[in-house]
Design a protein around this motif. Structure first.
Motif, PDB file in Angstrom:
ATOM      1  N   GLU A  79     -10.778  -1.486  13.565  1.00 44.51           N
ATOM      2  CA  GLU A  79     -10.074  -1.546  12.295  1.00 44.51           C
ATOM      3  C   GLU A  79     -10.670  -2.673  11.465  1.00 44.51           C
ATOM      4  N   LYS A  84      -6.709  -3.832   7.653  1.00 37.95           N
ATOM      5  CA  LYS A  84      -5.598  -4.691   8.066  1.00 37.95           C
ATOM      6  C   LYS A  84      -4.899  -5.312   6.857  1.00 37.95           C
ATOM      7  N   THR A  87      -2.772  -2.738   4.912  1.00 40.14           N
ATOM      8  CA  THR A  87      -1.595  -2.229   5.627  1.00 40.14           C
ATOM      9  C   THR A  87      -0.641  -3.359   6.037  1.00 40.14           C
ATOM     10  N   GLY A  88      -0.960  -4.587   5.658  1.00 43.69           N
ATOM     11  CA  GLY A  88      -0.090  -5.721   5.957  1.00 43.69           C
ATOM     12  C   GLY A  88      -0.190  -6.219   7.380  1.00 43.69           C
ATOM     13  N   ARG A  89      -1.184  -5.790   8.131  1.00 44.10           N
ATOM     14  CA  ARG A  89      -1.316  -6.233   9.527  1.00 44.10           C
ATOM     15  C   ARG A  89      -2.234  -7.428   9.677  1.00 44.10           C
ATOM     16  N   LEU A  90      -2.776  -7.934   8.580  1.00 44.90           N
ATOM     17  CA  LEU A  90      -3.676  -9.084   8.660  1.00 44.90           C
ATOM     18  C   LEU A  90      -2.896 -10.376   8.826  1.00 44.90           C
TER      19      LEU A  90
END
Length: 91
Positions: A79, A84, A87-90
């Motif tokens: 990914e 990231k 999608t706010g996963r960072l």
């Protein structure tokens, strides 16, 4: 992928068969007065064993096309930072 290994003393020799069947042999050399030599086309430069290991392909039988295919699979599983972030996963 494997390097081509000529017989000792036969390095850079070529055989040219002309249309009339006459065969000419000689040593291939460039006459372009290059200001910089390029990299040699060898297995170590094109498809090193550590890269084959990373991509999960056989270092003896794989060719560059196999590495490109494996890279698509390898990179598809990773990914990206951009993905990231978006999608706010960072964080």
């Amino acid at each position: 992928m494997r390097d081509r290994v000529p017989a000792p003393g036969k390095e850079n020799r070529v055989r040219i068969t002309q249309d009339n069947g006459q065969v000419v042999e000689g040593v291939l050399s460039y006459a372009d007065s290059a200001t910089q030599e390029g990299s040699t086309y060898t297995k170590g430069n094109v498809l090193p064993d550590f890269l084959c290991d990373t991509l999960g392909i056989d270092p003896e039988s794989s060719e560059p096309k196999d590495a490109f295919l494996a890279l698509r699979t390898y990179s598809g599983a990773k990914e990206s930072t951009f993905q990231k972030l978006m999608t706010g996963r960072l964080i």
